[in-house]
Write an enzyme that holds these catalytic residues in place. Structure first.
Site, PDB file in Angstrom:
ATOM      1  N   HIS A   1     -31.049  17.949  29.569  1.00 15.97           N
ATOM      2  CA  HIS A   1     -30.005  16.998  29.960  1.00 15.97           C
ATOM      3  C   HIS A   1     -29.952  16.982  31.477  1.00 15.97           C
ATOM      4  CE1 HIS A   1     -26.160  15.001  30.333  1.00 15.97           C
ATOM      5  NE2 HIS A   1     -26.151  14.783  29.031  1.00 15.97           N
TER       6      HIS A   1
ATOM      7  N   ARG B   1     -21.565   8.954  33.866  1.00 14.61           N
ATOM      8  CA  ARG B   1     -22.399   7.865  34.387  1.00 14.61           C
ATOM      9  C   ARG B   1     -22.132   6.560  33.650  1.00 14.61           C
ATOM     10  NH1 ARG B   1     -27.577   9.943  33.123  1.00 14.61           N
ATOM     11  NH2 ARG B   1     -26.529  11.747  32.228  1.00 14.61           N
TER      12      ARG B   1
END
Ligand code: FAD
Length: 629
Positions: free
Chosen positions: A249, A269
């Site tokens: 990740h 994000r």
């Protein structure tokens, strides 16, 4: 079999995360006496930690979404190596599984007109993740547990016994699967608290044990993720596929050291957070790969406009699939443009009002405040790649979750195929529901068709006991030291960027560690003894690490969660090959190539010819042109 505690069931589900609970519910609903066994406390599975949401093409936020778009996104994310039948079932059935959760009491966030809201996530063309703030996994587990309790209450009314048809064995670790000839006959384990052994006599076992992150130093995974299910399956004679594909990740916490690896959800994000290097540059614009060029914004202005007008703008490159973002961060740090603590900056503070951040990302706000003394509404976070998810796992039949061993089933992160070489965020929670249900049904159908119940053989139980007890009698190697060396080796030599010499070196270390694991000793008694538990888990971690390293060495290309410095870029010939791991002696791992079956005509024609050209061989393109006519 001495005085080992013994239980008889139709179906034993190992693991109480989303996949295990959904499988158990299904098996019980089909009338099977079902046990749920879990290593940690009931309710404390990885699924609880899932933040972003569950991907399901319900089309609530953008009506253009449907299963075909979701299927395409999933195949793209997996770089076309996915088991396409699984990707198809997943895309088609995920909305029903989310609606079903709602019927069982889940409270998802809402759109203005009262539908289940859906959020944007990397690699998903439309807003698609059903979510509950950034605590979706918690709600999912809460709902499934509530459903288990509801079924138990029903059973109490009918039989006067809450546990007549479904019983939970918490803090109980399974160490061996038992077989009668070729077929599963049960499982053997121990109670963590007392160290006493327990035997499950059952013709069907569903593995739902999650992943392998604890073989790496920097990981978002917690202590349970020692690859137990992967190893149990291998040792029982089943195959693992796609083990070279591990998702790092892009955004784990990098500071302070005690929390290194803990996840920073992608929703940061998705909701507008941007990545910057030490020069303040939004560097992701420099890392848009060729295959994605037409789908992502090339200027900051366009990327920013996308948050409010998705029809007329392309998405910002911060939302590229995870492997792309993780590699980009890795490259920036290596080039000396990292943050002070060795990550990059993730900033949402200059992008959204403080109140909005607290509302949309409450757990992240809390996590940074508590663990790092950083206020994310006022300053950027520092983040870097962390070992997060394994795409590889037990090779299963797409429709039933059946492994190669009769009576063995697998679902969730422990199974392989669905996500190909890389998983899209949000596709795991939906995977757990879709394939958890299917594996539970598969196990129930299998039990119904059995002519005779496979028997538990006493010699296997004795062998399992002896194996588990062995470390207690020894004063040899320290399990924590062996574990640490394995973690460092995998992190440094079979991590996010790989090359032949380093993987070979890692395999040398793993070979030595195997010997050391046989000598591992744990002081103390059987009563709550974590050193002993780790000594038992090490067998699994070493075995699974060998699968990862051997497959990584063999696959001479870069694809999804497997990046070879010495073989950059995808090779269409390799897309057709699956790497299958197996073991005959329980210690040596064999890896063989297997050809991926060609995609069904009605599925492949969902793609544009131009896109397929990026992934398929010339030969396959010629076939496609034949079909498309
Ligand atoms: P788990 O939920 O991990 O459950 C495993 C179970 O198996 C546990 O009950 C454990 O105790 C038990 N177990 C293991 N070994 C044994 C043994 N030997 N004996 C008995 N029991 C055993 N995915 C998404 O789709 N969306 C997200 O937003 C998302 N966010 C995430 C955030 C974090 C921090 C993490 C770590 C993962 C996230 N993921 C997300 C991935 C997803 O949460 C996991 O892949 C998924 O929850 C795995 O579910 P599972 O049911 O397969 O296993």
């Amino acid at each position: 079999t001495h005085n080992t505690e013994r239980h008889e069931y139709d179906v034993v589900v190992i693991g109480a995360g989303g996949a295990g609970l959904r499988a158990a519910i299904e098996a019980r609903q089909q009338g099977k006496r079902t046990a749920i066994v879990c290593k940690s406390l009931f309710g404390k599975a990885h699924t609880v930690m899932a933040e972003g949401g569950a991907a399901a093409a319900m089309g609530n936020v953008n009506p253009d979404d449907n299963w075909m778009v979701h299927f395409r996104d999933t195949m793209r994310g997996g770089k076309f190596l996915n088991n396409w039948r699984m990707a198809e079932l997943h895309a088609k059935e995920a909305p029903d599984r989310v609606w079903e959760l709602e019927a069982w009491g889940a409270l998802f966030d809402r759109t203005k007109d009262g539908k289940i809201s859906q959020r944007n996530f990397g690699g998903h063309e439309y807003p698609r993740l059903a979510h509950v703030g950034d605590r979706t996994g918690l709600e999912l587990i809460r709902t499934l547990q509530q459903r288990v309790v509801a079924l138990q209450q029903e059973d109490y009314e009918n039989y006067g016994d809450y546990e007549a048809y479904i019983k939970v064995f918490a803090e109980c670790t399974v160490t061996r699967l038992l077989k009668d000839g070729d077929a599963i006959s049960g499982a053997f384990g121990y109670w963590r608290e007392t160290g006493n052994f327990v035997l499950f006599d059952a013709p069907a076992v569903v593995l739902a044990t999650g992943g392998i992150g604890k073989s790496y130093v920097v990981t978002s995974n917690s202590w349970e993720y020692t690859g137990d299910g992967h190893a149990l399956a291998l040792l029982a004679g089943a195959n693992l596929i796609n083990m070279e594909f591990i998702q790092f990740h892009p955004t784990g916490m990098v500071w302070p050291p005690s929390v290194r690896g803990i996840l920073v959800t992608e929703s940061v994000r998705g909701d507008g957070g941007v990545l910057r290097n030490s020069e303040g540059k939004r560097f992701m614009f420099d890392y848009i790969p060729e295959v994605f060029k037409d789908k992502y914004a090339t200027t900051e202005e366009e990327g920013d406009r996308w948050y409010t007008d998705q029809a007329n703008n392309r998405r910002p490159p911060e939302l590229l699939p995870r492997d792309e973002v993780a590699r980009a961060i890795n490259a920036e740090v290596k080039a000396g443009r990292g943050s002070p603590q060795g990550g990059v900056f993730l900033d949402v503070s200059t992008r959204l009002p403080a109140e909005e951040i607290k509302k949309r990302l409450p757990s992240m706000h809390h996590q940074f405040k508590e663990l790092a003394d950083v206020d994310i509404t006022a300053e950027p976070m520092q983040v870097g790649p962390t070992c997060h998810y394994i795409m590889g796992g037990v090779e299963v039949d797409a429709d039933t979750g059946a492994a190669a061993v009769p009576g063995l089933f697998a679902a969730g992160e422990v199974s392989g195929g669905m996500h190909g070489s890389n998983r899209l965020g949000g596709n795991s929670l939906s995977d757990l529901l879709v394939f958890g249900r299917r594996a539970g049904a598969g196990a129930a159908t299998y039990v119904d068709a059995l002519k005779a119940r496979p028997k538990v053989l006493p010699e296997q139980v004795d062998a399992a006991r002896e194996e588990a007890l062995a470390p207690l009698g020894r004063t040899g190697e320290n399990p924590y030291e062996v574990h640490h060396e394995l973690q460092r080796t995998m992190n440094d030599l079979v991590g996010i960027i790989r090359k032949a010499e380093e993987i070979t070196e890692a395999l040398g270390v793993v070979e030595k560690l195997k010997e050391r694991v046989r000598m591992v000793g744990a002081g103390g008694s059987r009563i709550y003894n974590p050193g002993w538990h780790l000594a038992i888990d090490l067998r699994n971690m070493v075995l699974v690490s060998e699968c990862v390293a051997r497959a990584a060495l063999m696959r001479e290309e870069s694809r999804g969660g497997h990046t070879r410095d010495d073989f950059p870029g995808m090779n269409p010939e390799w897309r057709r090959k699956l790497l299958v791991c197996s073991t005959e002696d329980g210690s040596t791992v064999k890896v063989e190539e297997k050809v991926q079956p060609p995609m069904r005509d009605d599925l492949i024609t969902l793609f544009d010819r131009d896109e397929l050209k990026k992934y398929l061989t010339d030969e396959e393109m010629a076939e496609f042109d034949g079909i498309a006519k």
